[in-house]
Every structure is written in structure tokens, then in C-alpha cells.
Design a protein around this motif. Structure first.
Motif, PDB file in Angstrom:
ATOM      1  N   THR A   1       0.855  -1.181   0.000  1.00  0.00           N
ATOM      2  CA  THR A   1       0.000   0.000   0.000  1.00  0.00           C
ATOM      3  C   THR A   1       0.895   1.236   0.000  1.00  0.00           C
ATOM      4  O   THR A   1       1.669   1.455   0.940  1.00  0.00           O
ATOM      5  N   PHE A   2       0.775   2.030  -1.050  1.00  0.00           N
ATOM      6  CA  PHE A   2       1.634   3.203  -1.196  1.00  0.00           C
ATOM      7  C   PHE A   2       1.006   4.400  -0.494  1.00  0.00           C
ATOM      8  O   PHE A   2      -0.123   4.782  -0.765  1.00  0.00           O
ATOM      9  N   LEU A   3       1.773   5.000   0.419  1.00  0.00           N
ATOM     10  CA  LEU A   3       1.333   6.180   1.153  1.00  0.00           C
ATOM     11  C   LEU A   3       1.935   7.458   0.578  1.00  0.00           C
ATOM     12  O   LEU A   3       1.504   8.551   0.942  1.00  0.00           O
ATOM     13  N   GLY A   4       2.909   7.313  -0.288  1.00  0.00           N
ATOM     14  CA  GLY A   4       3.520   8.459  -0.940  1.00  0.00           C
ATOM     15  C   GLY A   4       4.369   8.006  -2.103  1.00  0.00           C
ATOM     16  O   GLY A   4       5.139   7.047  -1.983  1.00  0.00           O
ATOM     17  N   THR A   5       4.220   8.675  -3.249  1.00  0.00           N
ATOM     18  CA  THR A   5       4.898   8.222  -4.477  1.00  0.00           C
ATOM     19  C   THR A   5       5.601   9.355  -5.213  1.00  0.00           C
ATOM     20  O   THR A   5       6.047   9.174  -6.341  1.00  0.00           O
ATOM     21  N   SER A   6       5.698  10.521  -4.592  1.00  0.00           N
ATOM     22  CA  SER A   6       6.376  11.656  -5.221  1.00  0.00           C
ATOM     23  C   SER A   6       7.814  11.732  -4.728  1.00  0.00           C
ATOM     24  O   SER A   6       8.136  11.284  -3.625  1.00  0.00           O
ATOM     25  N   SER A   7       8.681  12.331  -5.533  1.00  0.00           N
ATOM     26  CA  SER A   7      10.069  12.530  -5.117  1.00  0.00           C
ATOM     27  C   SER A   7      10.276  13.972  -4.691  1.00  0.00           C
ATOM     28  O   SER A   7       9.718  14.908  -5.281  1.00  0.00           O
TER      29      SER A   7
ATOM     30  N   ALA B   1       6.576   6.817   1.110  1.00  0.00           N
ATOM     31  CA  ALA B   1       6.253   5.879   2.194  1.00  0.00           C
ATOM     32  C   ALA B   1       5.498   4.711   1.584  1.00  0.00           C
ATOM     33  O   ALA B   1       4.671   4.896   0.688  1.00  0.00           O
ATOM     34  N   LEU B   2       5.799   3.514   2.068  1.00  0.00           N
ATOM     35  CA  LEU B   2       5.184   2.300   1.528  1.00  0.00           C
ATOM     36  C   LEU B   2       4.913   1.319   2.652  1.00  0.00           C
ATOM     37  O   LEU B   2       5.820   0.973   3.423  1.00  0.00           O
ATOM     38  N   ALA B   3       3.677   0.864   2.763  1.00  0.00           N
ATOM     39  CA  ALA B   3       3.296  -0.152   3.743  1.00  0.00           C
ATOM     40  C   ALA B   3       3.401  -1.533   3.112  1.00  0.00           C
ATOM     41  O   ALA B   3       2.887  -1.767   2.014  1.00  0.00           O
TER      42      ALA B   3
ATOM     43  N   HIS C   1      -0.761  11.369   8.156  1.00  0.00           N
ATOM     44  CA  HIS C   1      -2.023  11.834   7.580  1.00  0.00           C
ATOM     45  C   HIS C   1      -2.554  10.811   6.580  1.00  0.00           C
ATOM     46  O   HIS C   1      -3.760  10.541   6.523  1.00  0.00           O
ATOM     47  N   GLN C   2      -1.666  10.244   5.773  1.00  0.00           N
ATOM     48  CA  GLN C   2      -2.071   9.232   4.800  1.00  0.00           C
ATOM     49  C   GLN C   2      -2.649   8.005   5.489  1.00  0.00           C
ATOM     50  O   GLN C   2      -3.591   7.369   4.991  1.00  0.00           O
TER      51      GLN C   2
ATOM     52  N   ASP D   1      -0.779   6.973  -4.937  1.00  0.00           N
ATOM     53  CA  ASP D   1      -0.998   7.108  -3.512  1.00  0.00           C
ATOM     54  C   ASP D   1      -2.288   6.434  -3.075  1.00  0.00           C
ATOM     55  O   ASP D   1      -3.331   6.540  -3.739  1.00  0.00           O
ATOM     56  N   LEU D   2      -2.201   5.726  -1.950  1.00  0.00           N
ATOM     57  CA  LEU D   2      -3.333   5.088  -1.271  1.00  0.00           C
ATOM     58  C   LEU D   2      -3.877   3.874  -2.010  1.00  0.00           C
ATOM     59  O   LEU D   2      -4.923   3.335  -1.625  1.00  0.00           O
ATOM     60  N   GLU D   3      -3.185   3.413  -3.039  1.00  0.00           N
ATOM     61  CA  GLU D   3      -3.605   2.201  -3.724  1.00  0.00           C
ATOM     62  C   GLU D   3      -2.843   0.991  -3.165  1.00  0.00           C
ATOM     63  O   GLU D   3      -1.667   1.090  -2.833  1.00  0.00           O
ATOM     64  N   THR D   4      -3.550  -0.140  -3.076  1.00  0.00           N
ATOM     65  CA  THR D   4      -2.969  -1.387  -2.606  1.00  0.00           C
ATOM     66  C   THR D   4      -2.822  -2.338  -3.767  1.00  0.00           C
ATOM     67  O   THR D   4      -3.749  -2.531  -4.561  1.00  0.00           O
ATOM     68  N   TYR D   5      -1.651  -2.959  -3.883  1.00  0.00           N
ATOM     69  CA  TYR D   5      -1.383  -3.913  -4.944  1.00  0.00           C
ATOM     70  C   TYR D   5      -1.143  -5.273  -4.319  1.00  0.00           C
ATOM     71  O   TYR D   5      -0.297  -5.416  -3.428  1.00  0.00           O
ATOM     72  N   ASP D   6      -1.888  -6.279  -4.766  1.00  0.00           N
ATOM     73  CA  ASP D   6      -1.721  -7.642  -4.283  1.00  0.00           C
ATOM     74  C   ASP D   6      -0.727  -8.352  -5.172  1.00  0.00           C
ATOM     75  O   ASP D   6      -0.893  -8.407  -6.394  1.00  0.00           O
TER      76      ASP D   6
END
Length: 308
Positions: A5-11, A22-24, A44-45, A302-307
Motif C-alpha cells: 500500500t503506497f502512502l507516498g509516491t512523489s520525489s 512511504a510504503l506499507a 495523515h495518509q 498514492d493510497l492504492e494497494t497492490y496484491d
């Protein structure tokens, strides 16, 4: 089994649609999860997804740059203020721990739980527990940077449903007892031996998650047997050529070429320069990667989950 689950994807800096890195990393096995990098506003995410700081086992920080760690004190403070008690593992450079200690001291932040620091530079194996191994691999960046390889393993017994149906045993309590290794006596007096109707299955999932890195080939060993590679693609190759070697980041082309050569089945690109944060920019990055990689390609949001 494996979820990202991506909490942040910008550089570098956040955008309207993307937070900083950030990545869960979590699984379908339990509620435990790990965080890789903790850019500003990560807490916050977390308010927008189902994961909570109380189930967070540990945090892995790839390197000292702020877009990868400035959210750490705030997240820890919130965890403390909401009653967390269990210790938290922090796999991070020594400089990150020193900065965190200084922040705690000078802001009078007293945590309700212990921080177990593991110096990421101390050894290749940074954490091991039942069903999980985390290893780190050095990368190439302006400062020491690392990738983390998460290996999840689960062993469980499965009953042979087809064989049981063929034997005339419908789904029910008997299946459960066989699943747990108990022999079952049927109404006709015959006995079903659990050993004849269950087999041991091993499930394994491997994710390699890179920090900032201008040399994807450094991950050749880490990617052996991996199911997914998560890697920064800050620029297109054309932009990287214009920017020059100073920032020490990768292009979508270079990462895709490496992933193809390494035989990684799934490639997830992230850490995009804000200049691409529009439909045309993301399409350009995706097209460049697809020219060199024929496997499953994902551009993280952001906020998308990949299985996996």
C-alpha cells in the motif's frame, strides 16, 4: 499473500495528488505490517486506509534524505499519544537515529514505547522472525542508500477436497479435524487417516523495495527469486540526460531494462518527479518502461494497494 500500500509516491516534494515517499508492506496472514520510508505527512495518509500504528511492527528507512524520513517524529508522537505500548523496530542509518533522538530531546517528546534501533549499515540481515526475513542491499546515491528484500513464508496443511468428496465425505466438521491432523471415524466404522488426506503446502512471497538509486544493476542478487521489484523512476531517460549525474536517480528506461534482464515478473515504479504529475507525464513514463519490460508493470498511486 503479499500486499503493498503506497502512502507516498512523489520525489522530493509532495504534489496535490502525491505525498512524499512511504510504503506499507503487509500480508493477508495477520494484521502486522511494516513501513518502508516515512516522508512528511505519512501519518495523515494512514488516516485514509485501514492500517493503524498499533499494528505497525517496524519501520525501514532507506536513507537520510528528508522526503524519506521527515514524517518519522510525527508518526511516533501520534502512536504514543494514542496509547501504543509495544516496542517498535527502527531499521535505519545511525544518522537518522541520532536526528530522531535530538528531536525527541529538544521537543520534549516522551514516547510510551521503546524504539529498537537496528543500524542498517551493520549487516545484511536486519530482521528475522517466524515467517519473515528482511535483508538489506547497498545502492548508489548521493548518500548511503539501501534496498530491503522482504521474504514471507507460510507453511500450512491443506486437505484434499476432491479425494474426500470421492470418498463420500461432504464438507463439514470431518474436514476440519483432518485439516488439524486428526483421524476421523465415519458412520460405517471406517477410519480416514489424516496423513492420507492432507498435504503440506509452502507459500512464499518476495518483495524487493529500493531506495534512491542510480544503478539498478546493484539489485541483481536481491532480485533472484523475487516476485516484485519496487524501484524509483524519478525521470525519463531524456530528462535524466539533461539533469546529469548529480542527483543520482534512475530513469524508467534503466529500471525497466534491469527488471527485464533480472526476470522479475512484476515491476512497480514510484518516486516520480513532480514534473510528471499529470496525465501526459505519467503516460510518458509508462510508455518508456513498457518499451523495455514485458512483464506486469504498475505505476504506483498514492493510497492504492497492490496484491502480489
Amino acid at each position: 499473500m503479499l500486499k503493498l500500500t503506497f502512502l507516498g509516491t512523489s520525489s522530493g516534494v509532495p504534489t496535490i495528488r502525491r505525498n512524499v515517499t512511504a510504503l506499507a508492506v503487509h500480508t493477508s496472514l495477520n494484521r502486522d505490517w511494516w513501513l518502508v520510508d516515512c516522508g512528511e505527512a505519512t501519518q495523515h495518509q494512514l488516516q485514509r486506509i485501514a492500517l493503524t500504528v498499533h499494528d505497525l511492527v517496524g519501520i525501514c528507512i532507506t536513507h537520510i534524505h528528508g522526503d524519506h524520513c521527515y514524517g518519522l517524529p510525527g508518526l511516533l508522537a501520534s502512536a504514543s499519544m494514542t496509547g501504543r505500548k509495544q516496542p517498535l523496530i527502527l531499521v535505519a542509518p545511525a544518522a537518522v537515529k541520532a536526528w530522531l533522538d535530538a528531536t525527541l530531546l529538544h521537543t520534549e517528546l516522551f514516547l510510551t514505547f521503546d524504539i529498537i534501533h537496528v543500524d542498517v549499515a551493520a549487516g545484511s540481515q536486519v530482521h528475522r522472525q517466524d515467517g519473515l526475513l528482511i535483508e538489506r542491499f547497498p545502492l548508489s546515491h548521493r548518500v548511503p542508500s539501501y534496498a530491503f528484500r522482504f521474504t514471507f513464508e507460510q507453511t500450512r496443511w491443506k486437505v484434499d477436497h476432491d479425494a474426500l468428496r470421492a470418498r463420500g465425505v461432504p464438507p463439514g466438521p470431518a474436514w476440519g479435524r483432518l485439516q488439524h491432523g486428526q483421524d476421523v471415524q465415519l458412520d460405517d466404522g471406517s477410519v480416514l487417516a489424516a496423513a492420507d488426506f492432507r498435504t503440506l503446502h509452502r507459500e512464499r512471497a518476495v518483495a524487493v523495495i529500493g531506495g534512491d538509486n542510480d544503478a539498478p544493476q546493484l539489485l541483481a542478487a536481491a532480485c533472484q527469486g523475487a516476485d516484485v521489484l519496487v524501484h524509483e523512476a524519478t525521470y525519463t531517460e531524456a530528462t535524466l540526460q539533461k539533469v546529469g549525474p548529480g542527483p543520482q536517480h534512475s530513469s524508467a528506461q534503466r529500471v525497466a531494462q534491469f527488471a527485464a534482464a533480472a526476470g522479475v515478473p512484476t515491476l512497480v515504479l514510484t518516486h516520480f518527479s513532480p514534473r510528471y504529475d499529470n496525465r501526459e507525464g505519467m503516460a510518458e513514463l509508462e510508455a518508456e518502461a513498457r518499451r523495455h519490460f514485458s512483464g506486469k508493470l504498475l505505476l504506483a498511486k498514492d493510497l492504492e494497494t497492490y496484491d502480489i
